[in-house]
Design a protein around this motif. Structure first.
Motif, PDB file in Angstrom:
ATOM      1  N   HIS A   1      27.143  36.702  41.974  1.00 47.08           N
ATOM      2  CA  HIS A   1      28.267  37.609  42.229  1.00 47.08           C
ATOM      3  C   HIS A   1      27.976  38.978  41.629  1.00 47.08           C
ATOM      4  CE1 HIS A   1      30.667  34.202  43.583  1.00 47.08           C
ATOM      5  NE2 HIS A   1      30.269  33.556  42.507  1.00 47.08           N
ATOM      6  N   LEU A   2      28.049  40.025  42.457  1.00 47.62           N
ATOM      7  CA  LEU A   2      27.900  41.402  41.990  1.00 47.62           C
ATOM      8  C   LEU A   2      29.272  41.958  41.670  1.00 47.62           C
ATOM      9  CD1 LEU A   2      25.274  42.838  44.509  1.00 47.62           C
ATOM     10  CD2 LEU A   2      24.908  42.136  42.142  1.00 47.62           C
ATOM     11  N   LEU A   3      29.437  42.445  40.447  1.00 50.39           N
ATOM     12  CA  LEU A   3      30.733  42.959  40.003  1.00 50.39           C
ATOM     13  C   LEU A   3      30.555  44.335  39.370  1.00 50.39           C
ATOM     14  CD1 LEU A   3      32.009  39.665  38.361  1.00 50.39           C
ATOM     15  CD2 LEU A   3      32.691  40.590  40.573  1.00 50.39           C
ATOM     16  N   PRO A   4      31.500  45.248  39.620  1.00 54.05           N
ATOM     17  CA  PRO A   4      31.399  46.577  39.009  1.00 54.05           C
ATOM     18  C   PRO A   4      31.603  46.502  37.500  1.00 54.05           C
ATOM     19  CG  PRO A   4      33.451  46.375  40.236  1.00 54.05           C
ATOM     20  CD  PRO A   4      32.678  45.111  40.470  1.00 54.05           C
ATOM     21  N   GLU A   5      30.786  47.257  36.787  1.00 52.54           N
ATOM     22  CA  GLU A   5      30.899  47.298  35.339  1.00 52.54           C
ATOM     23  C   GLU A   5      30.574  48.694  34.840  1.00 52.54           C
ATOM     24  OE1 GLU A   5      28.149  44.259  34.016  1.00 52.54           O
ATOM     25  OE2 GLU A   5      26.433  45.573  34.213  1.00 52.54           O
ATOM     26  N   TYR A   6      30.912  48.911  33.568  1.00 48.75           N
ATOM     27  CA  TYR A   6      30.601  50.164  32.889  1.00 48.75           C
ATOM     28  C   TYR A   6      29.667  49.870  31.731  1.00 48.75           C
ATOM     29  CZ  TYR A   6      34.866  51.816  35.214  1.00 48.75           C
ATOM     30  OH  TYR A   6      35.826  52.140  36.129  1.00 48.75           O
ATOM     31  N   VAL A   7      28.917  50.895  31.358  1.00 56.55           N
ATOM     32  CA  VAL A   7      28.112  50.828  30.146  1.00 56.55           C
ATOM     33  C   VAL A   7      28.790  51.724  29.118  1.00 56.55           C
ATOM     34  CG1 VAL A   7      25.873  51.328  29.091  1.00 56.55           C
ATOM     35  CG2 VAL A   7      25.983  50.387  31.414  1.00 56.55           C
TER      36      VAL A   7
ATOM     37  N   ARG B   1      28.035  55.283  31.969  1.00 53.72           N
ATOM     38  CA  ARG B   1      27.751  55.151  33.401  1.00 53.72           C
ATOM     39  C   ARG B   1      28.462  53.930  33.980  1.00 53.72           C
ATOM     40  NH1 ARG B   1      22.966  53.721  31.092  1.00 53.72           N
ATOM     41  NH2 ARG B   1      22.276  51.575  31.401  1.00 53.72           N
ATOM     42  N   ALA B   2      28.503  53.912  35.303  1.00 54.68           N
ATOM     43  CA  ALA B   2      29.001  52.762  36.057  1.00 54.68           C
ATOM     44  C   ALA B   2      27.804  52.120  36.744  1.00 54.68           C
ATOM     45  CB  ALA B   2      30.030  53.205  37.088  1.00 54.68           C
ATOM     46  N   GLN B   3      27.872  50.821  36.921  1.00 55.85           N
ATOM     47  CA  GLN B   3      26.800  50.087  37.592  1.00 55.85           C
ATOM     48  C   GLN B   3      27.357  48.764  38.100  1.00 55.85           C
ATOM     49  OE1 GLN B   3      24.083  49.851  34.256  1.00 55.85           O
ATOM     50  NE2 GLN B   3      24.818  47.813  33.680  1.00 55.85           N
ATOM     51  N   GLU B   4      26.505  47.942  38.690  1.00 55.61           N
ATOM     52  CA  GLU B   4      26.899  46.606  39.111  1.00 55.61           C
ATOM     53  C   GLU B   4      26.204  45.585  38.225  1.00 55.61           C
ATOM     54  OE1 GLU B   4      26.051  46.340  43.371  1.00 55.61           O
ATOM     55  OE2 GLU B   4      28.229  46.223  43.644  1.00 55.61           O
ATOM     56  N   GLY B   5      26.944  44.549  37.855  1.00 60.63           N
ATOM     57  CA  GLY B   5      26.386  43.465  37.076  1.00 60.63           C
ATOM     58  C   GLY B   5      26.339  42.205  37.911  1.00 60.63           C
ATOM     59  N   VAL B   6      25.420  41.314  37.584  1.00 58.12           N
ATOM     60  CA  VAL B   6      25.273  40.060  38.306  1.00 58.12           C
ATOM     61  C   VAL B   6      25.832  38.934  37.445  1.00 58.12           C
ATOM     62  CG1 VAL B   6      23.665  38.471  39.418  1.00 58.12           C
ATOM     63  CG2 VAL B   6      23.193  40.924  39.428  1.00 58.12           C
ATOM     64  N   PHE B   7      26.761  38.182  38.007  1.00 56.65           N
ATOM     65  CA  PHE B   7      27.366  37.040  37.327  1.00 56.65           C
ATOM     66  C   PHE B   7      26.832  35.751  37.925  1.00 56.65           C
ATOM     67  CE2 PHE B   7      30.034  39.279  34.596  1.00 56.65           C
ATOM     68  CZ  PHE B   7      30.822  38.401  33.882  1.00 56.65           C
TER      69      PHE B   7
END
Length: 182
Positions: free
Chosen positions: A147-153, A137-143
Motif C-alpha cells: 500500500h502506497l500512502l502519503p507521508e511527510y518527513v 518534504r512530502a513523499q509516499e511510503g510503502v506499507f
C-alpha cells in the motif's frame, strides 16, 4: 518479545482508519515479531552502523520505544517511535524523543534526526511540531501489502554546540539492537 507486541498494539490503535485494514491484519503480530527478532540479533558491523533501541519503562514494563537507524547520508532515521496505547499523552513520547536527540548528539555529532509520518496521522504530526520538528518534504511510503500512502518527513536539525544528555532519566534504557531483549 515485548517490543514487538507493543509495536503491534500501537500500530493497530494509531493507524486504524489511516491505513488499509489489510496492513493491520492477522499477520501483523507475526510480522512484527519476525522484524524485531532480526533487528535485535543481526550483526550490523561497526558501532556507527548499528541501530539503537531506546525503551521507556513504567513499572518494569515497556511503555514506549524509539528505534534509531544511522543512514548512509549521515542522518539518523527514527524508524519507530511508539507509546503503548492508554499511556499516550503522559510525556513518554516527549521523553523518548528527547533521549533520541541526546543519543544522536552523542553518537553522531552534527547528524540530523528525522522521521517519516503518515500525512493522515494528525495526532503524531501535532506532537512532532510541538516538539520542534520541521516538515521538510512530502513523499509516499510503502506499507505492508504494498500500500502506497502519503507521508511527510519531519526533521530536527543538529544543534550546533548542543550538549549531550538525556531527559529520560531512570525511565528509559538504551540497548543496541545487537543485544536481544525479551
Amino acid at each position: 518479545m515485548r517490543i514487538a507486541d507493543l509495536h503491534t498494539e500501537s500500530w493497530c490503535t494509531s493507524y486504524r482508519g489511516i491505513v488499509p485494514d489489510g496492513a493491520l491484519g492477522d499477520g501483523l503480530a507475526a510480522q512484527r515479531r519476525e522484524l524485531w527478532e532480526l533487528r535485535l540479533t543481526v550483526d550490523y558491523g561497526t558501532p556507527e552502523n548499528t541501530p539503537v533501541l531506546l525503551i521507556a519503562e513504567r513499572a518494569g514494563e515497556p511503555a514506549g520505544f524509539v528505534y534509531l537507524v544511522p543512514q548512509p547520508d549521515g542522518g539518523v532515521l527514527v524508524d519507530n517511535l511508539h507509546v503503548r496505547p492508554g499511556l499516550t499523552g503522559g510525556g513518554i513520547g516527549r521523553e523518548l524523543l528527547a533521549a533520541a536527540r541526546a543519543e544522536v548528539a552523542t553518537r553522531y555529532p552534527g547528524a540530523e534526526l528525522y522521521l517519516e509520518v503518515l500525512s493522515a496521522n494528525t495526532r503524531a504530526i501535532a506532537f512532532y511540531e510541538r516538539e520542534g520538528g520541521v516538515r521538510i518534504r512530502a513523499q509516499e511510503g510503502v506499507f505492508p501489502g504494498g500500500h502506497l500512502l502519503p507521508e511527510y518527513v519531519y526533521a530536527w536539525p543538529a544543534e550546533p554546540g548542543s550538549a549531550p544528555g538525556s531527559a529520560v532519566g531512570d525511565s528509559a534504557e538504551s540497548t543496541q539492537s545487537t543485544q536481544p531483549t525479551s
